[in-house]
Scaffold this active site. Structure first.
Site, short mmCIF file in Angstrom:
data_model
loop_
_atom_site.label_atom_id
_atom_site.label_comp_id
_atom_site.label_asym_id
_atom_site.label_seq_id
_atom_site.Cartn_x
_atom_site.Cartn_y
_atom_site.Cartn_z
N CYS A 68 0.83 -1.21 0.00
CA CYS A 68 0.00 0.00 0.00
C CYS A 68 0.86 1.26 0.00
O CYS A 68 1.68 1.47 0.89
CB CYS A 68 -0.93 0.00 1.21
SG CYS A 68 -1.93 1.50 1.34
N ARG A 71 -0.05 4.58 2.96
CA ARG A 71 0.06 4.31 4.39
C ARG A 71 0.35 5.52 5.28
O ARG A 71 0.32 5.40 6.50
CB ARG A 71 1.12 3.22 4.63
CG ARG A 71 0.65 1.85 4.24
CD ARG A 71 1.72 0.81 4.53
NE ARG A 71 2.71 0.69 3.46
CZ ARG A 71 3.87 0.06 3.58
NH1 ARG A 71 4.22 -0.44 4.75
NH2 ARG A 71 4.68 -0.04 2.56
N GLU A 244 -5.16 3.22 -10.48
CA GLU A 244 -5.83 1.92 -10.25
C GLU A 244 -6.99 1.76 -11.24
O GLU A 244 -7.26 0.66 -11.72
CB GLU A 244 -6.39 1.85 -8.83
CG GLU A 244 -5.33 1.91 -7.75
CD GLU A 244 -5.96 1.75 -6.37
OE1 GLU A 244 -6.35 2.79 -5.78
OE2 GLU A 244 -6.10 0.62 -5.91
#
Ligand code: ARG
Length: 364
Positions: A68, A71, A244
């Site tokens: 990730c 974070r 994404e």
């Protein structure tokens, strides 16, 4: 056997409680808490996290998520304690509430709902979906319609009696299973799902592609492990990083595969790879995704800003004397990776707990 399992559980609990309470500035409570946990494990082979332990454990698990890039915000996670729920109806209502709460009219709040943990190695609550909000995928004579990633799960839903409209963007139902019962499916109420039509800031024809995506990436198939306790249903969300959607969900050959369509809108010849038409289309598609979310008032981050935020996270962890772990292959963005500092570094890909883990699918 039971004794050994209890010993292992206690050791995991001890490691977690010590770290957790130290981070929370409550070191003086470690001994008494561990005594209580030891008693509970001896009597019931289990122990129950306090809300504070659950909340901080879920945050630590995010902080430890090697793949990730987001974070920096680990401490801002909103933790919803749903451990008292047992029926599929109750779980479904909690999941709908999670979607509304986290969507927050577009100002997305990183949120996790935590349901009953495994007992004696068995799930008490399990969500069959990969993400709570996801588009169906259908194999037809004229090729695939919708999200190819969802084909198998869509079939499972249809076998349970669900029927989609057959569009490219049908919302899948939520499938919930509780302790040994057969799974139940629930249609998502349309009015709680925020979706964004994709338009381009300067190319009007872009809208004719009729693309869209949902606002809330809400992973629901991972297992949260805290101090030896396994939470098999702990769905969590952040907000999207543009790539994404623009460089993977809508662009991958085995997903919506829209680069040829985008190239057509741009008037690019797709004859020769060396014109880099794919790259041109990719950048315009990603510009469109970021623009559309911004315009709809939905939280999203571009990959350059996300990389800067991750660099801040790295600095912060160093200052706290915590070893940073990361998975380079996932942390680099799929567009222009070498323009970020991440590309030029290496990361230690050790798995540290608490963490979120893949678990076997409950269907084949
Ligand atoms: N990559 C996944 C998707 O495109 C979502 C994973 C989680 N992403 C996030 N920004 N929290 O749907």
């Amino acid at each position: 056997m039971i004794v050994k399992q209890n010993q292992e559980l206690y050791m995991e609990a001890e490691r977690f409680i010590t770290r957790c309470y130290t981070e929370l500035g409550k070191s003086q409570e470690i001994q008494s808490r561990l005594q209580a946990i030891e008693g509970s494990i001896q009597e019931t082979s289990q122990y129950v996290h306090t809300f504070e332990e659950l909340e901080h454990g879920a945050k630590m698990a995010w902080r430890n998520s090697n793949r990730c890039i987001g974070r920096l915000f680990w401490d801002k996670l909103h933790v919803l304690d749903k451990r008292d729920l047992s029926t599929p109806n109750e779980v479904a209502t909690a999941l709908f509430d999670h979607i509304s709460y986290a969507t927050n009219q577009g100002n997305i709040l990183p949120t996790i709902s935590i349901f009953k943990p495994q007992a004696h190695g068995k799930d008490q609550v399990r969500i069959w979906n990969h993400q709570l909000i996801r588009y169906a995928g259908y194999e037809t004579e004229n090729g695939i319609i919708g999200d190819p990633h969802s084909i198998l799960f869509t079939k499972v839903c249809q076998e349970m009696g669900w029927n989609g409209d057959g569009t490219r963007f049908d919302l899948l139902p939520i499938v919930i299973q509780t302790s040994g019962n057969p799974p139940t499916f629930y249609a998502l109420p349309k009015d709680i799902v925020l979706e964004v039509p994709i338009t381009h800031p300067s190319l009007e024809a872009f809208a004719s592609l009729d693309l869209q995506w949902y606002a809330l990436p809400l992973i629901s198939d991972m297992l949260l492990e805290i101090g030896g306790i396994q939470y098999s249903a702990a769905p969590f969300n952040g907000w999207y990083m543009g790539t994404e959607i623009g460089a993977r969900n809508l662009a991958d050959l085995n997903r919506y595969n829209q680069l040829p369509e985008v190239a057509r809108i741009l008037g690019l010849s797709t004859e020769r790879e060396s014109t880099l038409w794919r790259d041109k289309a990719l950048v315009e598609l990603n510009i469109a995704v970021l623009h559309s979310f911004k315009q709809a008032g939905v939280s999203i981050v571009d990959h350059h800003t996300a990389a800067h935020q991750f660099q801040l996270f790295e600095k912060q962890e160093k200052e706290k004397n915590r070893a940073l772990t990361g998975d380079w292959t996932w942390l680099i963005p799929p567009v222009s990776p070498a323009t970020t500092h991440i590309f030029h570094q290496s990361y230690d890909d050790r798995m540290v707990t608490p963490n979120y883990y893949y678990q076997a699918k409950p269907y084949k």
